[in-house]
Design a protein around this motif. Sequence first.
Motif, PDB file in Angstrom:
ATOM      1  N   ARG A  21       0.823  -1.214   0.000  1.00 12.63           N
ATOM      2  CA  ARG A  21       0.000   0.000   0.000  1.00 12.63           C
ATOM      3  C   ARG A  21       0.857   1.264   0.000  1.00 12.63           C
ATOM      4  N   SER A  22       2.021   1.199   0.640  1.00 13.33           N
ATOM      5  CA  SER A  22       2.859   2.391   0.714  1.00 13.33           C
ATOM      6  C   SER A  22       4.327   2.002   0.645  1.00 13.33           C
ATOM      7  N   ALA A  23       5.135   3.009   0.301  1.00  9.38           N
ATOM      8  CA  ALA A  23       6.575   2.773   0.170  1.00  9.38           C
ATOM      9  C   ALA A  23       7.335   4.034   0.521  1.00  9.38           C
ATOM     10  N   LYS A  24       8.559   3.837   0.990  1.00  7.51           N
ATOM     11  CA  LYS A  24       9.481   4.939   1.241  1.00  7.51           C
ATOM     12  C   LYS A  24      10.741   4.648   0.440  1.00  7.51           C
ATOM     13  N   TYR A  25      11.183   5.643  -0.316  1.00  9.11           N
ATOM     14  CA  TYR A  25      12.373   5.500  -1.142  1.00  9.11           C
ATOM     15  C   TYR A  25      13.415   6.532  -0.745  1.00  9.11           C
ATOM     16  N   ILE A  26      14.667   6.117  -0.715  1.00  3.59           N
ATOM     17  CA  ILE A  26      15.791   7.040  -0.654  1.00  3.59           C
ATOM     18  C   ILE A  26      16.429   6.968  -2.027  1.00  3.59           C
ATOM     19  N   VAL A  27      16.512   8.106  -2.697  1.00  5.93           N
ATOM     20  CA  VAL A  27      17.010   8.167  -4.065  1.00  5.93           C
ATOM     21  C   VAL A  27      18.348   8.904  -4.068  1.00  5.93           C
ATOM     22  N   GLN A  28      19.353   8.290  -4.684  1.00  8.15           N
ATOM     23  CA  GLN A  28      20.677   8.905  -4.811  1.00  8.15           C
ATOM     24  C   GLN A  28      21.010   9.033  -6.292  1.00  8.15           C
ATOM     25  N   GLU A  41      14.285  11.886  -0.239  1.00 12.13           N
ATOM     26  CA  GLU A  41      13.392  10.825   0.198  1.00 12.13           C
ATOM     27  C   GLU A  41      12.042  11.035  -0.480  1.00 12.13           C
ATOM     28  N   VAL A  42      11.373   9.920  -0.779  1.00 12.46           N
ATOM     29  CA  VAL A  42      10.077   9.969  -1.452  1.00 12.46           C
ATOM     30  C   VAL A  42       9.128   9.010  -0.735  1.00 12.46           C
ATOM     31  N   LEU A  43       7.943   9.508  -0.396  1.00 13.14           N
ATOM     32  CA  LEU A  43       6.885   8.660   0.146  1.00 13.14           C
ATOM     33  C   LEU A  43       5.830   8.483  -0.932  1.00 13.14           C
ATOM     34  N   VAL A  44       5.352   7.236  -1.098  1.00 12.31           N
ATOM     35  CA  VAL A  44       4.324   6.926  -2.095  1.00 12.31           C
ATOM     36  C   VAL A  44       3.234   6.109  -1.414  1.00 12.31           C
ATOM     37  N   VAL A  45       1.987   6.440  -1.717  1.00 19.09           N
ATOM     38  CA  VAL A  45       0.843   5.667  -1.236  1.00 19.09           C
ATOM     39  C   VAL A  45      -0.170   5.597  -2.381  1.00 19.09           C
ATOM     40  N   HIS A  46      -0.966   4.529  -2.420  1.00 22.41           N
ATOM     41  CA  HIS A  46      -1.972   4.407  -3.476  1.00 22.41           C
ATOM     42  C   HIS A  46      -3.277   3.872  -2.910  1.00 22.41           C
ATOM     43  N   ASN A  47      -4.361   4.126  -3.652  1.00 23.78           N
ATOM     44  CA  ASN A  47      -5.680   3.646  -3.250  1.00 23.78           C
ATOM     45  C   ASN A  47      -6.210   2.577  -4.203  1.00 23.78           C
ATOM     46  N   GLY A  48      -5.326   2.046  -5.055  1.00 23.71           N
ATOM     47  CA  GLY A  48      -5.716   1.032  -6.020  1.00 23.71           C
ATOM     48  C   GLY A  48      -5.891   1.579  -7.423  1.00 23.71           C
ATOM     49  N   ILE A  73       0.414   4.406 -11.540  1.00 24.14           N
ATOM     50  CA  ILE A  73       0.014   3.006 -11.505  1.00 24.14           C
ATOM     51  C   ILE A  73       0.018   2.522 -12.943  1.00 24.14           C
ATOM     52  N   ASN A  74       0.716   1.424 -13.173  1.00 21.73           N
ATOM     53  CA  ASN A  74       0.826   0.841 -14.509  1.00 21.73           C
ATOM     54  C   ASN A  74       0.482  -0.635 -14.398  1.00 21.73           C
ATOM     55  N   GLY A  75      -0.722  -0.992 -14.813  1.00 22.56           N
ATOM     56  CA  GLY A  75      -1.159  -2.383 -14.683  1.00 22.56           C
ATOM     57  C   GLY A  75      -1.295  -2.757 -13.226  1.00 22.56           C
ATOM     58  N   SER A  76      -0.574  -3.788 -12.793  1.00 25.65           N
ATOM     59  CA  SER A  76      -0.657  -4.235 -11.406  1.00 25.65           C
ATOM     60  C   SER A  76       0.534  -3.762 -10.573  1.00 25.65           C
ATOM     61  N   ASN A  77       1.215  -2.710 -11.035  1.00 23.41           N
ATOM     62  CA  ASN A  77       2.366  -2.175 -10.312  1.00 23.41           C
ATOM     63  C   ASN A  77       2.233  -0.677 -10.065  1.00 23.41           C
ATOM     64  N   VAL A  78       2.812  -0.243  -8.951  1.00 31.30           N
ATOM     65  CA  VAL A  78       3.029   1.174  -8.706  1.00 31.30           C
ATOM     66  C   VAL A  78       4.459   1.439  -9.127  1.00 31.30           C
ATOM     67  N   GLU A  79       4.670   2.435  -9.995  1.00 28.98           N
ATOM     68  CA  GLU A  79       6.007   2.724 -10.505  1.00 28.98           C
ATOM     69  C   GLU A  79       6.502   4.063  -9.991  1.00 28.98           C
ATOM     70  N   LEU A  80       7.748   4.073  -9.549  1.00 35.72           N
ATOM     71  CA  LEU A  80       8.453   5.301  -9.216  1.00 35.72           C
ATOM     72  C   LEU A  80       9.403   5.545 -10.378  1.00 35.72           C
ATOM     73  N   LYS A  81       9.282   6.703 -11.021  1.00 38.58           N
ATOM     74  CA  LYS A  81      10.099   6.992 -12.200  1.00 38.58           C
ATOM     75  C   LYS A  81      11.050   8.143 -11.909  1.00 38.58           C
ATOM     76  N   THR A  96      11.704   0.717   0.936  1.00 35.57           N
ATOM     77  CA  THR A  96      11.058   0.004   2.022  1.00 35.57           C
ATOM     78  C   THR A  96       9.565  -0.009   1.723  1.00 35.57           C
ATOM     79  N   TYR A  97       8.944  -1.190   1.733  1.00 40.68           N
ATOM     80  CA  TYR A  97       7.527  -1.324   1.416  1.00 40.68           C
ATOM     81  C   TYR A  97       6.744  -1.761   2.631  1.00 40.68           C
ATOM     82  N   ILE A  98       5.482  -1.313   2.696  1.00 43.11           N
ATOM     83  CA  ILE A  98       4.573  -1.733   3.762  1.00 43.11           C
ATOM     84  C   ILE A  98       3.372  -2.415   3.107  1.00 43.11           C
ATOM     85  N   LYS A  99       3.058  -3.629   3.568  1.00 39.91           N
ATOM     86  CA  LYS A  99       1.966  -4.395   2.988  1.00 39.91           C
ATOM     87  C   LYS A  99       0.609  -3.742   3.236  1.00 39.91           C
ATOM     88  N   ALA A 100      -0.299  -4.025   2.304  1.00 42.69           N
ATOM     89  CA  ALA A 100      -1.666  -3.477   2.387  1.00 42.69           C
ATOM     90  C   ALA A 100      -2.399  -4.085   3.565  1.00 42.69           C
TER      91      ALA A 100
END
Length: 100
Positions: A21-28, A41-48, A73-81, A96-100
């Motif tokens: 459901r959510s993710a935290k990214y550290i981007v270098q 740092e990037v936080l991402v959350v989705h509602n489906g 959201i692309n198909g069945s994935n959340v993409e960070l670009k 780091t991902y957190i399960k739904a």
Amino acid sequence: RRHTRLLTVTGVQTCALPIYRSAKYIVQVANSGGTVWETSEVLVVHNGTTATMIEYGVVSTSGSSLGTISTIINGSNVELKYTGVSASNSVKVYATYIKA
């Protein structure tokens, strides 16, 4: 779940839509010569159907951005670009991902 992945210049980091459901990214990011570095740092959350993100804590050795981050959201994935201002940027992501 945690892992590090090297992204291409227009890179994609994915997480499975129905599992996480959510993710935290550290981007270098580094420029081609390794003389300019940037991290954030990037936080991402989705509602489906919609993914929402916020980028914060941006630090650069030059004061200029090396690229932009977006999420979809692309198909069945959340993409960070990551889209670099240069084709030779090097991008690494720690996720780091957190399960739904």
